[in-house]
Design a protein around this motif. Sequence first.
Motif, short mmCIF file in Angstrom:
data_model
loop_
_atom_site.label_atom_id
_atom_site.label_comp_id
_atom_site.label_asym_id
_atom_site.label_seq_id
_atom_site.Cartn_x
_atom_site.Cartn_y
_atom_site.Cartn_z
N GLU A 255 0.85 -1.15 0.15
CA GLU A 255 -0.18 -0.05 -0.13
C GLU A 255 0.83 1.01 -0.14
N ASP A 256 2.23 1.23 0.68
CA ASP A 256 2.85 2.27 0.51
C ASP A 256 3.67 2.64 -0.78
N VAL A 257 3.84 1.37 -1.59
CA VAL A 257 4.44 1.44 -2.72
C VAL A 257 3.44 2.14 -3.81
N LEU A 258 2.17 1.89 -3.68
CA LEU A 258 0.90 2.30 -4.39
C LEU A 258 0.73 3.88 -4.21
N ARG A 259 1.19 4.37 -3.03
CA ARG A 259 1.11 5.88 -2.79
C ARG A 259 1.99 6.53 -3.63
N ALA A 260 3.17 6.09 -3.81
CA ALA A 260 3.99 6.50 -4.38
C ALA A 260 3.85 7.36 -5.60
N ARG A 261 4.56 8.45 -6.06
CA ARG A 261 4.22 9.08 -7.23
C ARG A 261 4.55 8.03 -8.46
N ASN A 262 5.77 7.36 -8.35
CA ASN A 262 5.85 6.27 -9.44
C ASN A 262 6.23 4.88 -8.68
N PRO A 263 4.98 4.11 -8.56
CA PRO A 263 5.33 3.01 -7.81
C PRO A 263 6.48 1.98 -8.25
N HIS A 264 6.66 1.85 -9.46
CA HIS A 264 7.71 1.13 -10.18
C HIS A 264 9.13 1.56 -9.66
N ALA A 265 9.40 2.71 -9.82
CA ALA A 265 10.42 3.44 -9.43
C ALA A 265 10.81 3.51 -7.89
N ALA A 266 9.73 3.29 -7.08
CA ALA A 266 9.90 3.05 -5.64
C ALA A 266 10.36 1.85 -5.19
N VAL A 267 9.83 0.79 -5.77
CA VAL A 267 10.50 -0.33 -5.62
C VAL A 267 11.95 -0.75 -6.10
N VAL A 268 12.24 -0.17 -7.30
CA VAL A 268 13.58 -0.32 -7.62
C VAL A 268 14.41 0.64 -6.86
N ARG A 269 14.02 1.58 -6.30
CA ARG A 269 14.93 2.21 -5.28
C ARG A 269 15.09 1.79 -3.99
N PHE A 270 13.96 1.16 -3.38
CA PHE A 270 14.10 0.22 -2.07
C PHE A 270 14.93 -0.72 -2.38
N CYS A 271 15.24 -1.76 -3.34
CA CYS A 271 15.96 -2.68 -3.67
C CYS A 271 17.43 -2.18 -3.68
N ARG A 272 17.74 -1.33 -4.41
CA ARG A 272 18.97 -0.49 -4.46
C ARG A 272 19.52 -0.01 -3.28
N GLU A 273 18.87 0.60 -2.53
CA GLU A 273 19.17 1.18 -1.17
C GLU A 273 19.36 0.44 -0.50
N ALA A 274 18.55 -0.67 -0.31
CA ALA A 274 18.68 -1.79 0.86
C ALA A 274 20.12 -2.48 0.49
N PHE A 275 20.00 -2.99 -0.73
CA PHE A 275 21.22 -3.95 -1.06
C PHE A 275 22.49 -2.78 -0.83
N ALA A 276 22.43 -1.71 -1.05
CA ALA A 276 23.89 -0.95 -0.77
C ALA A 276 24.18 -0.88 0.44
N ARG A 277 23.17 -0.90 1.49
CA ARG A 277 23.59 -0.99 2.97
C ARG A 277 23.85 -2.13 3.14
N ILE A 278 23.42 -3.33 2.85
CA ILE A 278 23.89 -4.58 3.04
C ILE A 278 25.21 -4.89 2.86
N ALA A 279 25.29 -4.87 1.47
CA ALA A 279 26.66 -5.06 0.77
C ALA A 279 27.70 -4.41 1.50
N GLU A 280 27.50 -3.06 2.03
CA GLU A 280 28.58 -2.38 2.85
C GLU A 280 28.76 -3.04 4.25
N GLN A 281 27.68 -3.37 4.94
CA GLN A 281 28.00 -3.92 6.00
C GLN A 281 28.40 -5.57 6.10
N GLN A 282 27.98 -5.97 5.07
CA GLN A 282 28.58 -7.46 5.02
C GLN A 282 29.78 -7.73 3.98
N ARG A 283 30.25 -6.52 3.50
CA ARG A 283 31.81 -6.61 2.99
C ARG A 283 31.78 -7.35 1.70
N TRP A 284 30.76 -7.13 0.90
CA TRP A 284 30.65 -7.99 -0.37
C TRP A 284 32.02 -7.56 -1.31
#
Length: 297
Positions: A255-284
């Motif tokens: 429901e939060d995705v669908l409230r975004a101005r661009n829902p598709h872009a919101a999901v892509v950004r969510f994945c990118r931002e979460a991955f960046a933080r995980i990869a940094e913490q886990q030292r990929w």
Amino acid sequence: MMAQTYGEWRDTCIALHMTTQMMGKVKLEMAAPQPEWSQVVLDVFPTGFTTGYLAHGSGGLQIDLDVTDAQVRALNTEGAAAAFPLRECLSVSDCYDRFVDLLENVGHPCPIYPVPQEMFTDEPFYHLDEPLAFDDLRAQAYFDQCLFARDALLEFSAPWRGKKTPPSLYWGTFDMTCVLFSGEPCPFDSEASLVERVALDEQLVEFGFWPGDETYDRAAFFVMAYPFLENSAGEVPVDGACFDASRAQYLLPLEDVLRARNPHAAVVRFCREAFARIAEQQRWSHLAWLTKPLITQ
């Protein structure tokens, strides 16, 4: 596209989920093993989910769950076809009986392990007699959500240069998920189940869409790392996103995705931002190469 809680379509969700489990278990019997169970996932076609072609004996078959028509169909290499209407199944056990007949009718009977996996019950399909009411509109809404999720997850994962599983339906947990792997071996607990030991043997991050279940009533996107996160790897700056410590994953309700101005872009950004933080913490390692932009001209 609409959001729906799990409780609003529980019966229909169970009917679809159990049917995809039966389809996936046929793949488990017929397909050659691959790392992290990647041989058993289901793909999509324009109106539903499919096993894709499965070689079996002197020929082969394909099994489709057409969500739009609420039909389960099978087609063999000689052109013989069989089908049954999912909306007419009175229960999971009724669906299982018809599914077994379906395989026999196209000349490819296949004994499968009849116990649902990663679900709320460990009763065999043939014992699940609870009446189910199938709602075509709710089923179509879920499939539309899966197609939306697949498109966003594919855009996110497409440039990844390393090993990956493209967006697919994981019938155990009934989520549309893609997986990125670092290439770093990371064997799971040797005392764990076979399912866990095969699925979790390498450093990875999963990105997916899940319709919820008895323990979480909302459909949501998620990002989950293995090794599992013990705490947040950092805030993800997408409206509605949070870290769920009990599940060791980031969540973004639909429901939060669908409230975004661009829902598709919101999901892509969510994945990118979460991955960046995980990869940094886990030292990929080799991250600069794995994320290097592709040559497109």
